[in-house]
Structures are given as C-alpha cells and as structure tokens.
Motif scaffolding. Structure first.
Motif, short mmCIF file in Angstrom:
data_model
loop_
_atom_site.label_atom_id
_atom_site.label_comp_id
_atom_site.label_asym_id
_atom_site.label_seq_id
_atom_site.Cartn_x
_atom_site.Cartn_y
_atom_site.Cartn_z
N ALA A 141 64.54 96.83 29.64
CA ALA A 141 65.20 96.10 28.86
C ALA A 141 65.40 96.73 27.45
CB ALA A 141 63.98 94.86 28.52
N ARG A 142 64.53 97.62 26.99
CA ARG A 142 64.88 98.02 25.67
C ARG A 142 65.89 99.00 25.58
NH1 ARG A 142 62.14 96.28 21.28
NH2 ARG A 142 62.29 98.36 20.43
N THR A 143 65.51 100.11 26.49
CA THR A 143 66.47 101.37 26.59
C THR A 143 67.92 100.74 27.00
OG1 THR A 143 66.25 101.80 29.03
CG2 THR A 143 64.79 102.84 27.15
N LEU A 144 68.22 99.78 27.95
CA LEU A 144 69.57 99.49 28.26
C LEU A 144 70.05 98.43 27.43
CD1 LEU A 144 68.42 98.94 32.19
CD2 LEU A 144 69.87 100.93 31.26
N PHE A 145 69.24 97.49 26.76
CA PHE A 145 70.01 96.54 25.80
C PHE A 145 70.54 97.33 24.80
CE2 PHE A 145 69.92 93.68 22.38
CZ PHE A 145 70.49 92.86 22.35
N THR A 147 71.46 100.20 24.09
CA THR A 147 72.57 101.22 24.31
C THR A 147 73.60 100.51 24.81
OG1 THR A 147 71.84 101.85 26.34
CG2 THR A 147 70.85 103.16 24.62
N SER A 148 73.46 99.07 24.98
CA SER A 148 75.06 98.44 25.76
C SER A 148 75.66 97.86 24.57
CB SER A 148 74.22 97.53 26.53
OG SER A 148 73.85 96.25 25.75
N ASP A 149 76.85 97.38 24.97
CA ASP A 149 77.66 96.56 23.69
C ASP A 149 77.17 95.21 23.22
OD1 ASP A 149 80.33 98.01 23.46
OD2 ASP A 149 80.03 98.16 25.64
N LEU A 150 75.88 94.96 24.03
CA LEU A 150 75.18 93.50 23.40
C LEU A 150 74.41 94.18 22.38
CD1 LEU A 150 74.22 92.16 26.96
CD2 LEU A 150 76.02 91.33 25.44
N GLY A 151 73.89 95.31 22.33
CA GLY A 151 72.70 95.48 21.31
C GLY A 151 72.85 96.72 20.19
N CYS A 152 74.18 97.34 20.40
CA CYS A 152 74.32 98.27 19.31
C CYS A 152 75.90 98.20 18.72
CB CYS A 152 74.03 99.62 20.18
SG CYS A 152 75.10 100.24 21.18
N ASN A 153 75.99 98.75 17.84
CA ASN A 153 77.44 98.87 17.30
C ASN A 153 78.35 99.39 18.40
OD1 ASN A 153 79.56 100.53 16.08
ND2 ASN A 153 78.85 99.14 14.09
N GLN A 154 79.17 98.61 18.49
CA GLN A 154 80.31 98.83 19.54
C GLN A 154 81.15 100.02 19.41
OE1 GLN A 154 81.80 94.94 20.46
NE2 GLN A 154 80.04 94.16 21.53
N LYS A 304 62.71 89.91 28.87
CA LYS A 304 62.67 90.67 27.66
C LYS A 304 64.16 90.88 27.33
CE LYS A 304 58.53 92.50 29.34
NZ LYS A 304 57.64 93.69 30.06
N PHE A 305 64.87 91.10 28.37
CA PHE A 305 66.48 91.73 27.79
C PHE A 305 66.99 90.30 27.22
CE2 PHE A 305 70.87 92.46 28.82
CZ PHE A 305 71.26 93.89 28.65
N THR A 306 66.87 89.14 27.91
CA THR A 306 67.28 87.82 27.32
C THR A 306 66.94 87.46 25.78
OG1 THR A 306 66.02 86.40 28.60
CG2 THR A 306 68.34 86.89 29.53
N ALA A 307 65.53 88.02 25.73
CA ALA A 307 65.02 87.54 24.36
C ALA A 307 65.36 88.71 23.33
CB ALA A 307 63.46 87.95 24.35
N LEU A 308 65.70 89.83 23.93
CA LEU A 308 66.47 90.90 22.98
C LEU A 308 67.89 90.24 22.48
CD1 LEU A 308 65.40 94.14 24.54
CD2 LEU A 308 64.66 93.32 22.22
#
Lengths: 402, 402
Positions: A141-145, A147-154, A304-308
């Motif tokens: 959840a943390r490493t993928l979220f 580094t994705s366009d959902l969770g980092c500067n695009q 966890k992914f959706t909570a992030l």
C-alpha cells in the motif's frame, strides 16, 4: 580497486572494514560468499567478537542461470539500491537498512538479516507468520500509493519513471512470464509427465488472448514503482518481522503485478501442501491459513491504500469523482488475479521453478501438483477480467479443477 | 550568441545566413516574427531574389498566455525537434523538413510551409481536403505503430520513453483538459450565457468518473510516442498536401489521445458550421463531408495500423493470440471517443478556445453552438466505454442533443 570486477572474499572484507564506524576498528572479519550465484554475488561479513555482521550484494554482468550468455546491465544494482533506500523512507521497518551503494562496483552494503528465514522455506516447513499479511499489505500500500499519480507530485513521478527504466530486467519478465510458457521455447522447463498440459497452453487461443492483455499492461501501464519480483523468495520473515529484499526488477508498471506475485506464490505453496503437510487434517488447516493470508493481504492492502488515498491523495479528480475509487480498486484486483495466474503458470512450465513444487520428491504427487497449479493459474488468467471480489478469486482456487 | 536568449529578427537573419548551402551566399534576407507568441517565437526568413525561405522556431521559457508566470522548460524544443526528425523518417511527406536544431538557443530551423494554410482556417472557409483523411490516418498509423510495443524493439522503446519525458507540457494537458473544466478554476474561460451548462460539468458525478478514467490513462498508459496536441491548428494543408507541425507536447501516452484530438477538432468545426455555412443545404453537405472525414480517418487508421501489425509486428503473442487485435483496436476506438469528448469540452469552458466556435459573431448562434459542442462532448465521454464501431461514434454526434 574501484573499477568493476567481481569481488573475492578478501576484497569484500577490505571494503567492509572501510565502512565508517560499523565494525570496531581492527576487527577480525570473516567472509563467506552465500549467493545462489544466478545474478549476483552475496558476501556475508561477520565480526565474531562484536557479533556484528553485514551483507554485501554485488551484481554480476550476466545471468548465470543460462551460462554467461545472457548479459545483464549492472545498472540494475543502482535501481535496486535506489528502490531499497526509497522503501527505507516509506516502510523503514519492512526492508533492510542500506549502509552504502558503490556505483563503480555495482555493490550494495546492507543489513544482515540472517536471523530471518526466506519465507518460501518457512512455508514449506509449515511455519505460520501471523503478522505477514499485515506487513506485506502495508509494504504494498505505501510503496505503491506514494509512487503513483495518486500519491506523489505527478511531474516528479515522470522524472522518477526515467530513473527506473529497466530494460534488461523487464525483458526477463516479458519473455519468461508473458511469452515462453505459451509457445515452444528453449527457455521452457517442462517435465515430461505434464507435456500434454503444457501443449494445451500453446494451443488455447482464449487463454492467450487474456495473457496478451496482461502482457500489454506489463509493457505499457506505468502506474507505480513496483518491486517487480515480489515472490516468497524475495521476502525474509520471522513470526514477528517481515523484510522485503531484492527489488532489482523495479520499474514503473501495473500495481496488480506486485499483488499478483505474492498471491501466486502463496497459492503455489497451497498446492504443494499435498506434499509438505502429510497429514490431511494438518493440510486442510494450513491451506486455510494460506487462503486466509491471501484474503487478509488483499483486504489489508485495499483498506490501507484507500486510507492513504483519503489522507494523502494528490489527484483532485480521482479523489472527488464518485465511484472512481471503487472502479480503480476493482481494476487492481482484476489485474492482480490475472498476473497471479501468469506467475503460477510460468513456475510450472517456464524456466524458473519454485521449491514448493519442484521440491516434491514423489513423481506422482509432483505431477498432480503441477497440474493443479496450472489449472488454478489458467482459471485465474481466464477469469481475471470478471473478478469483482477477493472471495471470487479464492473461490476459483478451491473450485474443483480438472 | 549561443547562450539562450530570445532572438530578435536581426539575430535570426545571421543564424539563417550561416545555414550551410541553403541561401545563396551574400543573399539579402528579410525576416518577420510571425508567432502567436504564446509559447514560442516564429521567424519567417525570406530571400526574395532566390524565392527561398525558412522557418525558425524558438521556444520561450514561459507561457505568455498567462503572462510570464507559467514557466515552461526549454527542453520541449529538444523534444519537438526530435519528434519532427523521427516523423521525418516515418512519414517524410507529412512533416516539415528539419534543417537544424540548436539546443543552446532552443531553436529549430525548418521548412517554410507558407504555401499551406492552417487547417482550422481552411475548414472555417469551407474548403475541402479530399486527401486529408488518407494523409492523417497514415501519419497516425505509422508514427504510433512504430513507436509502440507492437512495432519497435521493446527494450529500445523503454529508453525512448525516457527521452520523451515531458512533465511541463503534460501538466498543461492534465490541468486544462482533465481537471479545470470540471471544477471552479481561474484557468477556465466560460461565457456568461452558458454558465448553467458549465455548472452541470462541475456537478455531474457520472461524467467526472469517466473523465477520471481517461485522465488516469493519460497519466499512466505509455502505449506510443504521441504528437500530443494533434488539433486542426497543428496541421498545415493544401488540397493535395498535409503537414503536421508543433509536436512539442510529444510523450509516450495512450494512442487514442492523438486520434481523439483530431476527431474532436473536426467535430467542433461541424458544430460551428451553423455559422460558417450560412445556407442550410451547403451546411448539411459540408457537415456530411466532415463526418465522412471522421469515418475515413478511423477506418483508414484501422486498416493501416492493422496492416503494419501484420507486416511488421514484433510482439509474438500480440500477433498470434486470436481476437487480441480486435480487442486492441476496439479499446483504441473507445479511448479515442473519450478523449475526443474531453477535448471538445475543454475548448468550450477551458482556458484555450477555438476560432471555429469563438469566431462566431452572433451571440445567440455562438451560445447554441457552445451548448451543442458540450452536449456532443459529454455524450462521447459518458458513452466511450461502450462504443464498438465508428458508426456508433458518429451516431452519438448526430443524435438530437439537449
């Protein structure tokens, strides 16, 4: 000494001694090369007096598994150490500490985890890891979220994509997982007893169409920075601790590929329990434990992914468009199911097998397990685009198979 | 003179004179800056004596459209010239010749196409381009196929992805097309008369979910090297010739985005014909011509792309798995329909409009056209995942709309 060459044990000791402040000065170090030698040298450096120890992993410029004829870029050592250090920020408790990376030598000096065991071996021994589903779902959840366009500067993500371009290692996956098993290839490794089942993979057009769809996702869908090889041989465990290692296949790919890898390897062990649990009641219980682990991993990941996403989502529209999050999570589950299927199939007929199945000494049992793994794997591939819950995925494992 | 600074006309002449062997030595050149000045300077250099001429395009380090406050990387000039030169190999007859690229000055010296007209203007004048559908479908089929995993070495493609990472320009698309129109944003440009229709875009959850899906594809689906901004203002035409220019938005993205861009701009002109063709019979005929062009573009693209796949396909499984090619082409059409819808919507309520609509002088007609464009655009977005033929796409244009 800094020009690239494969190190010997003496040289490894000299480098370890130079690591500032790790070993007591003047320590008498001993060293053993403990790698399986396929792609890397792995040196275990120990100071008996202080009890301190280290691992030094050095990339080799070729894949030994097929002789020296398969050249591999040393750049993968940079990618691996960079990904380990990034994981060290996102999930510090779930990866080894990296002490130093030496680009010239393609060498990473890191924490020694020899108090842990390789999870694949643990599962073959019937051990249980009650925290594993929680740990690995947190890892994913943390490493993928983040580094994705959902969770980092695009815009920064686009530059990171460039940093993790990994053609040599992706090629291994593209060939061994998404091509060879479905054609005649000298890379395949098929036991004579199941040649008929392997032949079916080569003639089943409907199955191949689904594999082609999954292959295309692996080639083009840059959702997040993957581990890229997240099987139970890349995970060190104790009952209390989980450490993910060996991310040299890291690249920006489809999130479902990491999730599918771990599910596939739990299911291969599930199948192999016909051998590893000799008593039937023990076997049923252990298989239940494995399926619960699969369920808990997906549910934990999803929670966890959706909570992030709720807390740290950076994409306005993805966070506000009603129904989009559900659509996205269902797509991830479908991808994971399909990739899990591909990973099971390749471990039976492809180049690299797993000990959970190949370690079964009895020919008849091993053949039955190989057939069962193929049946589950192909069912997951065929059905992956219609799966809409983890229970449906688990049902397709336990349904009677040919 | 080689450190970056915006050139003046005198400096442009000096550089043009230095271009080996192009102008006669001692030629008396004249120069005019003819850019619209949003993102670039464009110098037109002419030698009246020989009749020879050149275009020199220099990137500015900001977007003027919002003052100097929107900085833009000069690296886009490298990307643009590199993509033009690649197109020059794949479709030499469909792009201007690049004579030289100067990295320090972010300057591209290229063929003068002033015997052509900008297609948007041509369509507003009611001109017909009988070869255009053939030309542009060739352009898209060849440039997209040979840069995709279907038509080039898949490991080299990964390196090319790195070469075309284009965060600044992608950000413009991400904001202006896939975000602003669906929220309150100072970037939007909405005429008061259609504020009610714009408000609906901001409250329509179902629509936004589809836009979120398309936005995610733009962010993550690296299928092929796109032009990235393939509207009728990026295309020079004569009745016999088509030249695609301005690929500074190039990056590895979803193939449907280029196809959707050209369809959207033809449909915006279709809508605007209420003004541009004053006679009803002329209008009906011209609209028929535009819809036929849309149809011919898709059908031509499909025929050529699949023919290239047959002849030059490099992906074994994609070429042999039964049904996969049909699945792939249908996915492209769906993506194209969705992206076309997004591009129509943004041209009505977003920052940058089009003259096909904004050039309509009568307020009532312009409002009706804006509403019709929004109706067609949103219908394409809403329905894009269910479209399975180009006829269905065209039907959703001609169906009576609110």
């Amino acid at each position: 000494m800094n020009a690239y060459h494969p190190l010997n044990e003496g040289e490894a000791i000299v480098i370890a001694s130079d690591l500032d402040g790790f070993f007591p000065s003047g320590a008498s170090l001993r060293c053993r090369e403990i790698g399986d030698g396929n792609l890397n040298l792995v040196f275990h450096i120990i100071d008996d007096a202080s009890g301190k120890s280290l691992i030094m992993k050095q990339a080799l410029p070729y894949a030994k598994v097929v002789g020296e004829s398969w050249p591999l870029s040393l750049d993968r050592a940079r990618i691996e150490s960079q990904k380990l250090m990034l994981d060290g920020k996102l999930v510090p408790e779930l990866v080894p500490i990296v002490h130093r990376y030496d680009a010239d030598l393609a060498l990473t000096i890191m924490e020694d985890l020899s108090d842990h065991v390789i999870m694949r071996q643990g599962l073959m021994n019937g051990a249980r890891y009650p925290h594993f589903a929680d740990h690995i779902s947190t890892y994913m959840a943390r490493t993928l979220f983040f580094t994705s366009d959902l969770g980092c500067n695009q815009q920064e993500k686009k530059l990171a994509v460039g940093d993790y371009i990994n053609p040599d290692l992706c090629k291994i996956t593209e060939d061994l997982i998404f091509d060879d098993p479905y054609t005649v290839s000298s890379n395949n490794n098929i036991e004579a007893a199941i040649e008929d089942a392997a032949a079916l993979l080569r003639s089943d057009g409907e199955l191949q169409m689904e594999v082609a769809i999954l292959r295309d996702k692996f080639l083009t869908k840059g959702e997040a920075l993957l581990h890229g090889d997240l099987h139970t041989g890349s995970i060190f465990v104790t009952p209390d601790s989980t450490k993910v290692i060996d991310p040299e296949f890291a690249y920006y790919g489809p999130i479902g590929f990491d999730i599918g890898a771990i599910i596939a390897n739990l299911l291969l062990n599930y199948v192999g329990q016909e051998h590893w649990s000799s008593e039937e009641s023990v076997r049923a219980e252990y298989r239940g434990y494995l399926l619960n682990t699969v369920r808990d991993i997906w549910n934990g990941f999803q929670d966890k992914f959706t909570a992030l996403w709720d807390e740290h989502g950076v994409d306005r529209l993805a966070s506000t468009a009603p129904g989009y999050r559900d659509y996205y999570m269902t797509t991830l589950l479908r991808d994971a199911a399909g990739f899990a299927g591909c990973k099971m199939v390749r471990r039976i007929v492809g180049l690299a097998h797993v000990a959970d199945i190949d370690g079964i000494s009895d020919d008849v049992t091993r053949e039955r397990c190989q057939r069962q793994a193929l049946a589950i794997g192909t069912a997951l591939i065929r059905g992956h685009r219609n799966i809409s819950s983890i229970e449906q995925l688990i049902d397709s494992v336990t349904a009677p198979v040919a």
